[in-house]
Design an enzyme around this catalytic site. Structure first.
Site, PDB file in Angstrom:
ATOM      1  N   GLU A 263      78.775  45.307  89.163  1.00 35.17           N
ATOM      2  CA  GLU A 263      77.718  45.343  88.152  1.00 35.17           C
ATOM      3  C   GLU A 263      78.219  44.874  86.792  1.00 35.17           C
ATOM      4  O   GLU A 263      77.512  44.175  86.067  1.00 35.17           O
ATOM      5  CB  GLU A 263      77.128  46.751  88.047  1.00 35.17           C
ATOM      6  CG  GLU A 263      76.248  47.154  89.227  1.00 35.17           C
ATOM      7  CD  GLU A 263      75.009  46.284  89.364  1.00 35.17           C
ATOM      8  OE1 GLU A 263      74.600  45.646  88.373  1.00 35.17           O
ATOM      9  OE2 GLU A 263      74.452  46.234  90.475  1.00 35.17           O
TER      10      GLU A 263
ATOM     11  N   TYR B 269      71.706  50.118  81.564  1.00 34.93           N
ATOM     12  CA  TYR B 269      71.442  49.354  82.774  1.00 34.93           C
ATOM     13  C   TYR B 269      72.507  49.634  83.836  1.00 34.93           C
ATOM     14  O   TYR B 269      72.187  49.922  84.994  1.00 34.93           O
ATOM     15  CB  TYR B 269      71.407  47.839  82.509  1.00 34.93           C
ATOM     16  CG  TYR B 269      71.544  47.081  83.807  1.00 34.93           C
ATOM     17  CD1 TYR B 269      70.475  46.972  84.680  1.00 34.93           C
ATOM     18  CD2 TYR B 269      72.784  46.575  84.215  1.00 34.93           C
ATOM     19  CE1 TYR B 269      70.610  46.349  85.918  1.00 34.93           C
ATOM     20  CE2 TYR B 269      72.927  45.951  85.443  1.00 34.93           C
ATOM     21  CZ  TYR B 269      71.835  45.850  86.287  1.00 34.93           C
ATOM     22  OH  TYR B 269      71.986  45.267  87.511  1.00 34.93           O
TER      23      TYR B 269
ATOM     24  N   ASP C 206      66.993  44.634  84.806  1.00 38.26           N
ATOM     25  CA  ASP C 206      67.821  43.557  84.286  1.00 38.26           C
ATOM     26  C   ASP C 206      66.933  42.356  83.980  1.00 38.26           C
ATOM     27  O   ASP C 206      65.702  42.434  84.074  1.00 38.26           O
ATOM     28  CB  ASP C 206      68.948  43.197  85.263  1.00 38.26           C
ATOM     29  CG  ASP C 206      68.441  42.399  86.471  1.00 38.26           C
ATOM     30  OD1 ASP C 206      67.228  42.420  86.756  1.00 38.26           O
ATOM     31  OD2 ASP C 206      69.280  41.761  87.139  1.00 38.26           O
TER      32      ASP C 206
END
Length: 316
Positions: free
Chosen positions: A43, A126, A144
């Site tokens: 990520e 996020y 996102d």
């Protein structure tokens, strides 16, 4: 903007869930046996960086540092060195700091809740939501750039989302999230995949979209964006010079004297080989002295480089 009713929303959930099951890319961080650490690393690496560039670096990292403790045992400069050419190398420093915090505060295990993940160095909202969802199956609202674009077209009828994330977009994402925990995780992943592979920013493949019959943007006649997105500049920028300096430091086994950055390799009496190759690339940029100075000082300030024995090196 009109939200889908419960029946329409269930249809969207089902259509994208089936499409994702049939067409999703085979990526190692999506494998059932991928560790939460592997998902956290992916990520962070995937932020503003395409999968094709991330994949080899992620594989190298996971072989070198299969757990947070393995990375925490190394100096932060090792993380920067093996970040390679992914760009935005401060992300490597943040991952290293997160690994240290995971080892020292969480017994070496990636925490499994949004709040604890958010408390890790360099982990924003996020990333915390994405890791909680994809690593631990939590029902979290993951938003996102790809997800925002799909929501904008599918529900709001806009070609692109707002230039910056808004509270209204977060409320919309929360309203669209399935109530079922497992389905919510797959919904986040499938909408993200749709934005990356089909509902792209410049040339959306609408004929391949599994929910095109419900798309508000198509129904409105594909209106153009209300603004012109600003592309990220690179050539001739301070970022390019910083990247070139970092390429030198990654190849250097010993501190690099400052004058090597300021003078071409030939002027220093050696041919471009080893560290000379990235040095030659740096000097081909012909950057102004003040721009090079900003790059060097910026890297020192950001902790991506340090002075040692009169030269610059990656942080120890």
């Amino acid at each position: 903007m009109t939200l889908p009713d419960s029946g329409q929303l269930a249809g969207l959930h089902e259509a994208l869930d089936q499409w994702f099951a049939e067409t999703a890319r085979d990526l190692p961080w999506r494998e059932p046996d991928c560790s939460p650490w592997g998902i956290l690393v992916s990520e962070v690496m995937l932020q503003q960086t395409p999968v094709v560039r991330v994949l080899p670096v992620w594989l190298d990292w996971m072989e070198r540092w299969p757990t947070p403790s393995h990375l925490a045992d190394e100096p932060s400069g090792a993380a920067v060195r093996h970040w390679g050419r992914l760009g935005y190398p401060r992300r490597a420093l943040r991952l290293h700091a997160a690994a240290v915090a995971i080892r020292e505060q969480h017994g070496g295990n990636v925490p499994d809740t949004y709040g604890e993940l958010l408390g890790l160095p360099g982990v924003g909202s996020y990333t915390a939501a994405a890791v909680a969802a994809f690593a631990f199956g939590r029902r979290e609202t993951v938003v996102d750039t790809n997800i925002r674009r799909v929501h904008a077209r599918l529900i709001s009828g806009s070609a692109l989302p707002a230039p910056a994330l808004t509270a209204a977009e977060m409320r919309l994402a929360e309203a669209l999230l399935p109530p079922e925990q497992d389905l919510s995780v797959r919904w986040n992943a499938s909408v993200m995949e749709l934005g990356a592979m089909v509902c792209t920013a410049r040339r959306p493949k609408c004929a391949d979209c599994p929910v095109r019959s419900s798309c508000a943007w198509l129904a409105a006649g594909e209106p153009p964006p209300s603004y012109t997105p600003k592309g990220q500049s690179w050539h001739g920028t301070d970022r390019q010079v910083r990247g070139a300096v970092m390429a030198v430091l990654r190849e250097a086994a010993t501190p690099v004297p400052r004058e090597m950055f300021e003078q071409a390799p030939a002027d220093l009496g050696f041919a471009p080989s080893g560290v000379g190759i990235p040095l030659a690339a740096l000097h081909r940029l012909n950057s102004a002295p003040e721009q090079l100075e900003r790059a060097l000082e910026g890297l020192l300030t950001d902790g991506l480089a340090e002075m040692h024995d009169g030269g610059l090196r990656l942080p120890a």
